[in-house]
Design a protein around this motif. Sequence first.
Motif, PDB file in Angstrom:
ATOM      1  N   ASN A  81       7.489   6.384   7.607  1.00 26.70           N
ATOM      2  CA  ASN A  81       6.404   6.707   6.695  1.00 26.70           C
ATOM      3  C   ASN A  81       6.994   7.217   5.380  1.00 26.70           C
ATOM      4  O   ASN A  81       7.758   8.189   5.362  1.00 26.70           O
ATOM      5  N   TYR A  82       6.632   6.579   4.302  1.00 27.27           N
ATOM      6  CA  TYR A  82       7.257   6.875   2.998  1.00 27.27           C
ATOM      7  C   TYR A  82       6.967   8.295   2.527  1.00 27.27           C
ATOM      8  O   TYR A  82       7.878   9.023   2.093  1.00 27.27           O
ATOM      9  N   ALA A  83       5.702   8.718   2.601  1.00 27.61           N
ATOM     10  CA  ALA A  83       5.340  10.059   2.132  1.00 27.61           C
ATOM     11  C   ALA A  83       6.062  11.127   2.931  1.00 27.61           C
ATOM     12  O   ALA A  83       6.548  12.132   2.384  1.00 27.61           O
ATOM     13  N   VAL A  84       6.140  10.938   4.240  1.00 28.19           N
ATOM     14  CA  VAL A  84       6.823  11.902   5.103  1.00 28.19           C
ATOM     15  C   VAL A  84       8.323  11.910   4.817  1.00 28.19           C
ATOM     16  O   VAL A  84       8.952  12.969   4.713  1.00 28.19           O
ATOM     17  N   HIS A  85       8.892  10.710   4.690  1.00 30.76           N
ATOM     18  CA  HIS A  85      10.329  10.589   4.435  1.00 30.76           C
ATOM     19  C   HIS A  85      10.718  11.289   3.136  1.00 30.76           C
ATOM     20  O   HIS A  85      11.687  12.063   3.079  1.00 30.76           O
ATOM     21  N   CYS A  86       9.951  11.031   2.068  1.00 33.77           N
ATOM     22  CA  CYS A  86      10.256  11.667   0.781  1.00 33.77           C
ATOM     23  C   CYS A  86      10.113  13.183   0.857  1.00 33.77           C
ATOM     24  O   CYS A  86      10.947  13.928   0.320  1.00 33.77           O
ATOM     25  N   ALA A  87       9.049  13.651   1.518  1.00 31.06           N
ATOM     26  CA  ALA A  87       8.857  15.097   1.647  1.00 31.06           C
ATOM     27  C   ALA A  87       9.993  15.724   2.440  1.00 31.06           C
ATOM     28  O   ALA A  87      10.479  16.818   2.099  1.00 31.06           O
ATOM     29  N   ASP A  88      10.443  15.058   3.490  1.00 32.88           N
ATOM     30  CA  ASP A  88      11.557  15.576   4.285  1.00 32.88           C
ATOM     31  C   ASP A  88      12.822  15.684   3.445  1.00 32.88           C
ATOM     32  O   ASP A  88      13.582  16.662   3.552  1.00 32.88           O
TER      33      ASP A  88
END
Length: 247
Positions: free
Chosen positions: A28-35
Amino acid sequence: MSNPYETDELVNQYLAFHYGPTYFEVPNYAVHCADICLGLMQGRSTRRALDLGCAVGRSTFELARGFESVVGIDLSSRFVESARALQEGAVLPYFLHDEGVLGHAAKASLSDLGLIDMGRKVRFEQGDACQLRAGLGQFDLVFAGNLIDRVANPAAFLDTLQDVVNPGGLLVISSPYTLLDEYTPRENWLGGVVVDGQSRTMLQGMTQALAPAFVPLGSPQDVPFVIRETARKYQHSIAQLTVWARV
């Protein structure tokens, strides 16, 4: 030009992109970036974060896992309305196109993702990232996901961030650099162009536009993402994520 991000089609597509299943083993892009952002903040102040171009809010909620408060801003009123509804505990239905007019219903909710408590730490606003409102304050982290290639004047946008990022804070930009005249007049492109006979990339253009207030931190990294359009059509893109420290 009408704003496509106010249409039912794009609201459905982005609810699926942010809160739906993943495809082809791409995170998931949003999750990956936030991580990635949260990992960068180890040993740094995590009082306030700003998510610019937050869309329907997944990265905003995810950043709240590590920050005391997070503000999410998007130009689309429909996106912001969706994020606020989720924040208030709503279960949002959306439609996944399969083929032609055929498709099936799905739903998004924070409780299903263990994010319900994060809603208490975030605030969503409709606004133009190039004209941030007075009084917004400063932030320890500013994340701009898939935004730099969707603003009319990227250089002016980057210039405003000098007053928004705390000294010692971080600016994180992620984008596939999909440069289109319909969003950014070609004379305003920072990269993807030839200047004085030399090729200039977006990374080179951003480096020039951000100096001397920001210096690059580490090397750029690729962050892939997949957006489902239909059961047989998917957008598979690779964003470049760069990190910049406020001098």
